[in-house]
Design a protein around this motif. Sequence first.
Motif, PDB file in Angstrom:
ATOM      1  N   SER A 285       0.848  -1.185   0.000  1.00 25.19           N
ATOM      2  CA  SER A 285       0.000   0.000   0.000  1.00 25.19           C
ATOM      3  C   SER A 285       0.887   1.239   0.000  1.00 25.19           C
ATOM      4  CB  SER A 285      -0.909   0.014   1.232  1.00 25.19           C
ATOM      5  OG  SER A 285      -1.702   1.188   1.258  1.00 25.19           O
ATOM      6  N   ASP A 286       0.764   2.048  -1.064  1.00 21.17           N
ATOM      7  CA  ASP A 286       1.495   3.314  -1.206  1.00 21.17           C
ATOM      8  C   ASP A 286       3.019   3.137  -1.178  1.00 21.17           C
ATOM      9  OD1 ASP A 286      -0.905   4.724  -1.343  1.00 21.17           O
ATOM     10  OD2 ASP A 286      -0.998   4.960   0.834  1.00 21.17           O
ATOM     11  N   CYS A 287       3.497   2.036  -1.738  1.00 28.60           N
ATOM     12  CA  CYS A 287       4.949   1.777  -1.772  1.00 28.60           C
ATOM     13  C   CYS A 287       5.571   2.125  -3.115  1.00 28.60           C
ATOM     14  CB  CYS A 287       5.230   0.312  -1.452  1.00 28.60           C
ATOM     15  SG  CYS A 287       4.755  -0.153   0.227  1.00 28.60           S
ATOM     16  N   GLY A 288       4.734   2.372  -4.130  1.00 27.32           N
ATOM     17  CA  GLY A 288       5.282   2.690  -5.438  1.00 27.32           C
ATOM     18  C   GLY A 288       5.905   1.471  -6.099  1.00 27.32           C
ATOM     19  N   SER A 289       7.003   1.693  -6.796  1.00 32.34           N
ATOM     20  CA  SER A 289       7.675   0.607  -7.512  1.00 32.34           C
ATOM     21  C   SER A 289       8.780  -0.002  -6.649  1.00 32.34           C
ATOM     22  CB  SER A 289       8.292   1.143  -8.811  1.00 32.34           C
ATOM     23  OG  SER A 289       7.295   1.615  -9.686  1.00 32.34           O
ATOM     24  N   TRP A 290       9.032  -1.287  -6.903  1.00 33.07           N
ATOM     25  CA  TRP A 290      10.083  -2.024  -6.207  1.00 33.07           C
ATOM     26  C   TRP A 290      11.146  -2.456  -7.210  1.00 33.07           C
ATOM     27  CZ3 TRP A 290      10.173  -2.577  -0.918  1.00 33.07           C
ATOM     28  CH2 TRP A 290       8.993  -2.262  -0.236  1.00 33.07           C
ATOM     29  N   TYR A 291      12.412  -2.414  -6.774  1.00 31.89           N
ATOM     30  CA  TYR A 291      13.542  -2.720  -7.647  1.00 31.89           C
ATOM     31  C   TYR A 291      14.442  -3.759  -6.978  1.00 31.89           C
ATOM     32  CZ  TYR A 291      11.999   1.821  -9.369  1.00 31.89           C
ATOM     33  OH  TYR A 291      11.239   2.871  -9.832  1.00 31.89           O
ATOM     34  N   PRO A 292      15.153  -4.572  -7.774  1.00 28.44           N
ATOM     35  CA  PRO A 292      16.097  -5.530  -7.179  1.00 28.44           C
ATOM     36  C   PRO A 292      17.146  -4.812  -6.340  1.00 28.44           C
ATOM     37  CG  PRO A 292      15.723  -6.035  -9.489  1.00 28.44           C
ATOM     38  CD  PRO A 292      15.084  -4.702  -9.244  1.00 28.44           C
ATOM     39  N   ILE A 293      17.494  -5.380  -5.205  1.00 30.72           N
ATOM     40  CA  ILE A 293      18.416  -4.711  -4.293  1.00 30.72           C
ATOM     41  C   ILE A 293      19.786  -4.491  -4.934  1.00 30.72           C
ATOM     42  CG2 ILE A 293      19.287  -6.822  -3.233  1.00 30.72           C
ATOM     43  CD1 ILE A 293      18.466  -3.449  -1.458  1.00 30.72           C
ATOM     44  N   ALA A 294      20.133  -5.301  -5.934  1.00 32.34           N
ATOM     45  CA  ALA A 294      21.428  -5.135  -6.613  1.00 32.34           C
ATOM     46  C   ALA A 294      21.545  -3.789  -7.304  1.00 32.34           C
ATOM     47  CB  ALA A 294      21.646  -6.258  -7.620  1.00 32.34           C
ATOM     48  N   SER A 295      20.423  -3.153  -7.607  1.00 29.47           N
ATOM     49  CA  SER A 295      20.459  -1.854  -8.282  1.00 29.47           C
ATOM     50  C   SER A 295      20.299  -0.680  -7.318  1.00 29.47           C
ATOM     51  CB  SER A 295      19.368  -1.788  -9.360  1.00 29.47           C
ATOM     52  OG  SER A 295      18.077  -1.858  -8.772  1.00 29.47           O
ATOM     53  N   ALA A 296      20.389  -0.951  -6.011  1.00 29.98           N
ATOM     54  CA  ALA A 296      20.240   0.122  -5.020  1.00 29.98           C
ATOM     55  C   ALA A 296      21.460   1.034  -5.035  1.00 29.98           C
ATOM     56  CB  ALA A 296      20.056  -0.475  -3.634  1.00 29.98           C
ATOM     57  N   PRO A 297      21.269   2.327  -4.806  1.00 31.22           N
ATOM     58  CA  PRO A 297      22.403   3.266  -4.840  1.00 31.22           C
ATOM     59  C   PRO A 297      23.293   3.125  -3.612  1.00 31.22           C
ATOM     60  CG  PRO A 297      20.406   4.406  -4.159  1.00 31.22           C
ATOM     61  CD  PRO A 297      19.984   3.021  -4.551  1.00 31.22           C
ATOM     62  N   ARG A 298      24.576   3.389  -3.814  1.00 33.39           N
ATOM     63  CA  ARG A 298      25.541   3.420  -2.716  1.00 33.39           C
ATOM     64  C   ARG A 298      25.412   4.764  -2.007  1.00 33.39           C
ATOM     65  NH1 ARG A 298      28.575  -0.522  -0.095  1.00 33.39           N
ATOM     66  NH2 ARG A 298      30.339   0.480   0.970  1.00 33.39           N
ATOM     67  N   LEU A 299      25.426   4.766  -0.683  1.00 28.27           N
ATOM     68  CA  LEU A 299      25.221   5.991   0.084  1.00 28.27           C
ATOM     69  C   LEU A 299      26.424   6.277   0.982  1.00 28.27           C
ATOM     70  CD1 LEU A 299      21.528   5.337   1.220  1.00 28.27           C
ATOM     71  CD2 LEU A 299      22.277   6.699  -0.732  1.00 28.27           C
ATOM     72  N   THR A 300      26.853   7.536   0.998  1.00 23.95           N
ATOM     73  CA  THR A 300      27.877   7.955   1.950  1.00 23.95           C
ATOM     74  C   THR A 300      27.240   8.585   3.188  1.00 23.95           C
ATOM     75  OG1 THR A 300      28.071  10.073   0.779  1.00 23.95           O
ATOM     76  CG2 THR A 300      29.597   8.315   0.152  1.00 23.95           C
ATOM     77  N   LYS A 301      26.007   9.028   3.055  1.00 19.52           N
ATOM     78  CA  LYS A 301      25.207   9.510   4.174  1.00 19.52           C
ATOM     79  C   LYS A 301      23.824   8.881   4.074  1.00 19.52           C
ATOM     80  CE  LYS A 301      27.539  13.999   4.653  1.00 19.52           C
ATOM     81  NZ  LYS A 301      28.072  13.756   6.005  1.00 19.52           N
ATOM     82  N   MET A 302      23.161   8.722   5.221  1.00 20.44           N
ATOM     83  CA  MET A 302      21.811   8.153   5.235  1.00 20.44           C
ATOM     84  C   MET A 302      20.791   9.225   5.591  1.00 20.44           C
ATOM     85  SD  MET A 302      21.975   4.395   7.014  1.00 20.44           S
ATOM     86  CE  MET A 302      22.985   4.878   8.427  1.00 20.44           C
TER      87      MET A 302
END
Length: 377
Positions: A285-302
Motif C-alpha cells: 500500500s502506497d509503496c510505489g515501484s520495487w527494484y532488485p536490491i542489486a540496483s540500489a544506490p551506494r550511500l555515503t550519508k543516510m
Amino acid sequence: MSPTRSASRGRALLALLGLGIASVTVLAGTTPASAAATFTTQAPRATGAVKVGSTITAVFPTWRPAPTAKGYRWLRDGKAITGATRSTYTPAAGDSGHRLSLMIIGSRSGYAKATRTKDLGVVAKGDAPKMTVAPKLTGSAKVGSTLTTTNGSWNRSGLSVRYQWLRNGSVISGQTKKSHTVSGSDFGATLAARVIVSKAGYQDGSARTTVTAKVTRSAAFSGNGTYAVGSKIKPGTYFSGSTSGCYWARLSGASGSFEEIIGNSFGSGQRIITIASSDRYVSFSDCGSWYPIASAPRLTKMPADGVFKVGQQIAAGTWRASFTDGCYWETSSRASGRFEDVIANDFIDGRGSTTVRIGSDVSVFESSGCGTWSKVG
C-alpha cells in the motif's frame, strides 16, 4: 745549396761563436703545427622544437675563412650520442628529461680544426597522440546492464591504454576497466568513458565518448494490492523509491486474517522487503515501484527516514546523527518484517544526537526521524 750543406754550415758557424747546442734540423718550405692558422668562429644555431619526435636542424654559422669540411655531433648530458653525426636529429623517448647539446666541427687545410658547442636545453616530452576516430559506447544505460567502450583510433602506434568512467562529468572512483556495470548509484545520472593513451617519452592523449541519456532502472513490480508470490513477484530482496508512508506485509494466505501475516513493516523513505520462497502472498500500500536490491544506490550519508541495506548501500561501522524531535533506529538480520529478526533498537525522545555501531551481522538498518546519518568510524 742543398739542405744538408746549409745545416752543416750553420752548425759550423755556431761552433765558431762558442755556442754549443744540440743538433737542430729545419726543413726548408715546412710550417710547424703550432704555427697553423685559426678560424674566426661563431656558436651554432638550431631550428625546431627540442622535444621527443620533433626534428631539430643544425645551422652552421659563418666562419672565417669558410671550412672546407663540416661535421656535427649531438650530445646528451654532455656525452656524444652514438650515431648522431648528421645535421639533423630527432630526439627519442630516451632523451626526454635530458639536456641536449649541438657541437659543430670545422676544418680546412692549413687551419687548426675547431669546434663550437651550444646547449639546446632539456628535451621535453613529445606531443600527445591525436585521436583520429573517437571511442564509442555499446550497451544500455540502465541499472544492472553493462556499458563497454572502444579504444578509438590514434595517429601513433605502440600505445598503452587505460580508462576512466564519468558520472555527470566526474570521475567514478575505482572504475578503470574497459566495461562498467551500471549500478544504482548511477541512476538518474549520465555516463561516459574516457580513453587515455600513453607512450614513453610523449605526453598522454585522451578522448571521451559521447554521454549517455540519464540512467534508468526497471521496476521488478509495482502497485497496490495483494499478489501471489512466484509469477509476477519472485522471491528476493527489493527496495522502493522514497515514500511518504509505505505498508507491506508477507502473507501465508489471502483471506485477510491477521494470523496470515508472516511479517510486515510501515514507514517513510526508502523501504526494503525480503520475500521468502515460502511466502504465498505479499501485500503493498502506497509503496510505489520495487527494484532488485542489486540496483540500489551506494550511500555515503543516510537520510533521516528509511531502511538501508548494509554492505550494498551503506558500510558497516559507526554512524552518528543529530535530531530535533525524537529518533528511532533499528538493526535487523534481514528485512523480514519479523520482530524475531531485530538485533537492536532504540528510541530517544526530544532533541539530541545518537551514535550506532552497525556490525557485520546486520543486514538492514532502519531510521525514523533521526536526521542525516554520517559515518564516523
